[in-house]
Design a protein around this motif. Structure first.
Motif, PDB file in Angstrom:
ATOM      1  N   VAL A 188      -2.766   7.864  -6.817  1.00  0.00           N
ATOM      2  CA  VAL A 188      -3.674   7.218  -5.866  1.00  0.00           C
ATOM      3  C   VAL A 188      -3.515   7.867  -4.503  1.00  0.00           C
ATOM      4  O   VAL A 188      -2.537   8.562  -4.235  1.00  0.00           O
ATOM      5  CB  VAL A 188      -3.385   5.705  -5.749  1.00  0.00           C
ATOM      6  N   ILE A 209       0.437  -6.074 -10.221  1.00  0.00           N
ATOM      7  CA  ILE A 209       0.603  -4.623 -10.089  1.00  0.00           C
ATOM      8  C   ILE A 209      -0.769  -3.981 -10.282  1.00  0.00           C
ATOM      9  O   ILE A 209      -1.404  -4.145 -11.323  1.00  0.00           O
ATOM     10  CB  ILE A 209       1.608  -4.082 -11.127  1.00  0.00           C
ATOM     11  N   LYS A 210      -1.235  -3.257  -9.265  1.00  0.00           N
ATOM     12  CA  LYS A 210      -2.578  -2.682  -9.283  1.00  0.00           C
ATOM     13  C   LYS A 210      -2.614  -1.250  -9.812  1.00  0.00           C
ATOM     14  O   LYS A 210      -3.649  -0.790 -10.285  1.00  0.00           O
ATOM     15  CB  LYS A 210      -3.166  -2.697  -7.863  1.00  0.00           C
ATOM     16  N   VAL A 211      -1.498  -0.525  -9.694  1.00  0.00           N
ATOM     17  CA  VAL A 211      -1.456   0.883 -10.118  1.00  0.00           C
ATOM     18  C   VAL A 211      -0.336   1.041 -11.134  1.00  0.00           C
ATOM     19  O   VAL A 211       0.828   0.756 -10.832  1.00  0.00           O
ATOM     20  CB  VAL A 211      -1.221   1.830  -8.919  1.00  0.00           C
ATOM     21  N   VAL A 230       2.707   7.062  -9.005  1.00  0.00           N
ATOM     22  CA  VAL A 230       3.696   6.033  -9.311  1.00  0.00           C
ATOM     23  C   VAL A 230       4.483   6.488 -10.539  1.00  0.00           C
ATOM     24  O   VAL A 230       3.932   6.621 -11.625  1.00  0.00           O
ATOM     25  CB  VAL A 230       3.026   4.674  -9.575  1.00  0.00           C
ATOM     26  N   VAL A 262       7.747   6.616  -6.129  1.00  0.00           N
ATOM     27  CA  VAL A 262       6.520   7.407  -6.005  1.00  0.00           C
ATOM     28  C   VAL A 262       6.891   8.873  -5.861  1.00  0.00           C
ATOM     29  O   VAL A 262       7.869   9.221  -5.181  1.00  0.00           O
ATOM     30  CB  VAL A 262       5.688   6.938  -4.787  1.00  0.00           C
ATOM     31  N   GLU A 297      -4.024   0.330  -2.443  1.00  0.00           N
ATOM     32  CA  GLU A 297      -3.245  -0.863  -2.760  1.00  0.00           C
ATOM     33  C   GLU A 297      -2.497  -0.662  -4.070  1.00  0.00           C
ATOM     34  O   GLU A 297      -3.092  -0.306  -5.093  1.00  0.00           O
ATOM     35  CB  GLU A 297      -4.160  -2.086  -2.856  1.00  0.00           C
ATOM     36  N   LEU A 298      -1.182  -0.881  -4.027  1.00  0.00           N
ATOM     37  CA  LEU A 298      -0.339  -0.685  -5.207  1.00  0.00           C
ATOM     38  C   LEU A 298      -0.034  -2.000  -5.916  1.00  0.00           C
ATOM     39  O   LEU A 298       0.062  -2.037  -7.143  1.00  0.00           O
ATOM     40  CB  LEU A 298       0.979  -0.016  -4.808  1.00  0.00           C
ATOM     41  N   TRP A 316       8.002   1.520 -11.844  1.00  0.00           N
ATOM     42  CA  TRP A 316       8.079   0.221 -11.167  1.00  0.00           C
ATOM     43  C   TRP A 316       9.473  -0.340 -11.360  1.00  0.00           C
ATOM     44  O   TRP A 316       9.969  -0.428 -12.491  1.00  0.00           O
ATOM     45  CB  TRP A 316       7.025  -0.743 -11.719  1.00  0.00           C
ATOM     46  N   GLU A 376       2.222   2.997 -13.968  1.00  0.00           N
ATOM     47  CA  GLU A 376       3.059   4.199 -13.927  1.00  0.00           C
ATOM     48  C   GLU A 376       2.265   5.414 -14.387  1.00  0.00           C
ATOM     49  O   GLU A 376       1.403   5.323 -15.270  1.00  0.00           O
ATOM     50  CB  GLU A 376       4.301   4.009 -14.803  1.00  0.00           C
ATOM     51  N   THR A 405       0.826  -1.201   0.000  1.00  0.00           N
ATOM     52  CA  THR A 405       0.000   0.000   0.000  1.00  0.00           C
ATOM     53  C   THR A 405       0.863   1.254   0.000  1.00  0.00           C
ATOM     54  O   THR A 405       2.041   1.206   0.340  1.00  0.00           O
ATOM     55  CB  THR A 405      -0.928   0.019   1.231  1.00  0.00           C
ATOM     56  N   LEU A 406       0.266   2.361  -0.390  1.00  0.00           N
ATOM     57  CA  LEU A 406       0.976   3.641  -0.397  1.00  0.00           C
ATOM     58  C   LEU A 406       1.034   4.182   1.025  1.00  0.00           C
ATOM     59  O   LEU A 406       0.008   4.513   1.609  1.00  0.00           O
ATOM     60  CB  LEU A 406       0.270   4.648  -1.313  1.00  0.00           C
TER      61      LEU A 406
END
Length: 615
Positions: free
Chosen positions: A67, A59-61, A19, A39, A72-73, A22, A63, A6-7
């Protein structure tokens, strides 16, 4: 088991982040605390470490996506998913050949992928090579204890070179005692021991390069030390085996034959920094395992003609036409750092300009500077993230406040003369230079105590005003990435020396990319030295959540009318500067701004700082 990334909260008032990059792809293995992504916020750019070891499952987020804090990243599989991911390459290449690797040495090079997991299964074989002094084992170890990892050493730093081990295998170390020295393209530093005990094994030898998060050594209790003592007994089979299986870590104890290249084989257990002649009999073998950081051998193999330099420093030297053989390094052990290359490039430019200056007529007076065309001319490039953040903040401030600027002229002749008398002794006593800036900060915070309306915040949602009882001063610093504003907390309680030290410390952190989110948050008022590049004054923009910012113009000598008590009105050459106060007219009226500026002017022109600077 899946672990959510998470962030985290990245500083006071920071509610979201973008982001920017990665550092790992889906399916890649990550270690606990290894940098996972970068980030960017409106305060600072930073790296987010992995909360657990495992495989980056999802990977949820993406580049360039933004968020909120707590979002959740990514997801890391730290349970059954980790072994599955490690064995996946083996299954994809030749699952049937894995058990055949022992009786058939010739097939071993094609099975290079299993070499990544083999060290964990054949732990007894690794200490034999890892305890031989170089410690260049790729992670296999027979010793159990606490791992010493290469920590993150600054923003964008992805690797470091071990320059010197301060302890040897078998020596006792105390917790937080310096264990080794590491050099990066940004800084040279010492790595402390994470725990007390005995240094059981060194996994990365001197002059070898490892990625952030890599295992450097193992520290355990004295009872575990015999794992190192058994190492001399193992070399007999271990030295014979690598002659056919040089690039592999798991084969040594299965390979009894001893071909001719035996003397070179023992040097191969360190794929991170080993020289390339040893694996000549099987040159194609290392190719299938790029995940084991094969990029690091290239610089090491190329250092036959010069001391090791990081890829960033080498690239910088090429771009500036600097011959590294002529550069004297200032890092640990004489290593060449980024600053050394920049200094060499500047010196070369000055030498080139010297003949032209010598050829110019002596009576020509002030010459126009040599102006070179910028390489950016004619280009269209992507806007840097920091530039976009600065722009968004400035637009937010202008659209959300009723801003205007008031200016006064100040005679700081007394301060400049006082500074010239005290600066040498001050530098020796305090360890920092005495610039005019601390005098302006001191006068500004003293005036804020008398005029709290300028040191306040409008709480729009509540319809209230907060008048601060502390003076946290943001100092605008011109950095390579753009304008940044670290904060001197409690500036109203500091003297000139304290302000000078804190200003130098924060500016140094900004320019070396070591600034933290806490250093960038909490400002109640801001000061910007716009005159440092020659501007007389500027209409500076009030930052969000503040109601005032003071701009300091350039100090110039010019004739002014002085009312002397004996000579009356006379003309004299004085040191003059402009102070520009931009303020939010919703709270601060023009009369309030004028009263504040007048107080600052009176404090500066009185110049009663002799005691604080040691006169």
């Amino acid at each position: 088991m899946a672990v959510s990334v998470t962030l985290p909260a990245l500083g006071e008032s920071v509610t979201e982040g973008t982001v920017t990059r990665w550092l790992k792809a889906e399916g890649e293995r990550v270690e606990a605390d290894e940098p996972l992504l970068e980030v960017s916020t409106d305060k600072v750019d930073t790296e987010i470490p992995a909360p657990a070891a495992g495989v980056l499952a999802s990977i949820k987020v993406a580049e360039d996506e933004t968020v909120e804090v707590g979002a959740e990243l990514a997801i890391i599989d730290d349970g059954s998913g980790a072994p599955a991911a490690e064995s996946a390459p083996a299954q994809a290449e030749a699952p049937a050949e894995a058990p055949a690797a022992q009786p058939e040495p010739a097939a071993a090079p094609a099975q290079e992928a299993p070499a990544q997991e083999a060290p964990k299964q054949e732990a007894p074989a690794a200490p034999a090579g890892g305890a031989q002094g170089s410690g260049a084992s790729t992670g296999s170890t027979g010793a159990s204890g606490t791992d010493v990892l290469l920590p993150a050493l600054g923003e964008s730093v992805t690797e470091g070179t071990v320059t010197r081990w301060l302890k040897e295998v078998g020596e006792e170390v105390a917790e937080d005692e310096p264990l080794l020295e590491v050099s990066t393209d940004k800084v040279d530093t010492e790595i402390p021991a994470p725990t007390a005990g005995t240094l059981l094994e060194i996994l990365v030898g001197e002059d070898e390069t490892a990625e952030v998060g890599a295992k450097l050594a193992v520290i355990g209790q004295k009872g575990a030390a015999p794992a190192q003592a058994e190492a001399p007994a193992a070399p007999a089979p271990a030295q014979e085996a690598p002659k056919q299986e040089a690039p592999k870590q798991e084969a040594p104890k299965q390979e009894a034959p001893a071909p001719a290249p035996a003397p070179q084989a023992p040097t191969t257990p360190a794929p991170q920094a080993v020289t390339t002649p040893a694996p000549d009999p099987v040159p194609a073998a290392p190719a299938p395992a790029p995940a084991a950081a094969p990029v690091t051998p290239a610089p090491a193999a190329g250092e036959a003609d010069a001391a090791y330099v990081t890829p960033l420093v080498r690239k910088l030297a090429q771009e500036n036409g600097v011959n590294l053989a002529t550069v004297k390094g200032t890092g640990v052990g004489g290593r060449i750092r980024k600053q050394d290359v920049i200094a060499a490039a500047e010196a070369a430019k000055q030498q080139q300009a010297a003949p032209a200056a010598a050829a110019a007529p002596a009576a020509s007076g002030t010459k126009a500077p040599a102006i070179e065309a910028s390489p950016l001319r004619g280009q269209t490039v992507k806007m840097p993230r920091m530039r976009k953040v600065i722009g968004d903040n400035m637009m937010k401030a202008l659209h959300g406040q009723a801003q205007l600027t008031s200016v006064v002229e100040v005679d700081i002749t007394k301060i400049m003369r006082m500074r010239n008398k005290a600066k040498d002794a001050f530098a020796q006593r305090e360890g920092v230079k005495l610039s005019p800036m601390p005098f302006f900060v001191k006068a500004a915070v003293q005036a804020l105590k008398a005029h709290p309306v300028v040191n306040a915040r409008i709480n729009e949602d509540e319809g209230t005003i907060t008048y601060f009882d502390t003076e946290n001063i943001g100092i605008a610093v011109d950095a390579e990435k753009g304008l940044m504003t670290p904060v001197i907390k409690g500036a109203g309680d500091l003297n000139i020396a304290g302000i000078a030290r804190k200003t130098a410390e924060l500016a140094g952190k900004v320019r070396t990319n070591k600034i933290s989110p806490d250093d960038m948050s909490g400002a109640t008022f801001t000061i910007s030295n716009t005159g440092s590049r020659g501007a007389l004054f500027d209409t500076v923009i009030v930052p969000p959540n503040q109601v005032g910012i003071l701009g300091i113009g350039a100090t110039v000598k010019r004739p002014v009318v002085v009312d002397h008590p004996e000579l009356g009105e006379t003309i004299a050459v004085r040191h003059m500067t402009y102070l520009a106060l931009s303020y939010d007219h919703r709270l601060v009226d023009g009369a309030d701004a004028a009263r504040y500026l007048t107080t600052v002017k009176q404090i500066l022109e009185a110049g009663e700082f002799e005691t604080e600077i040691g006169l």
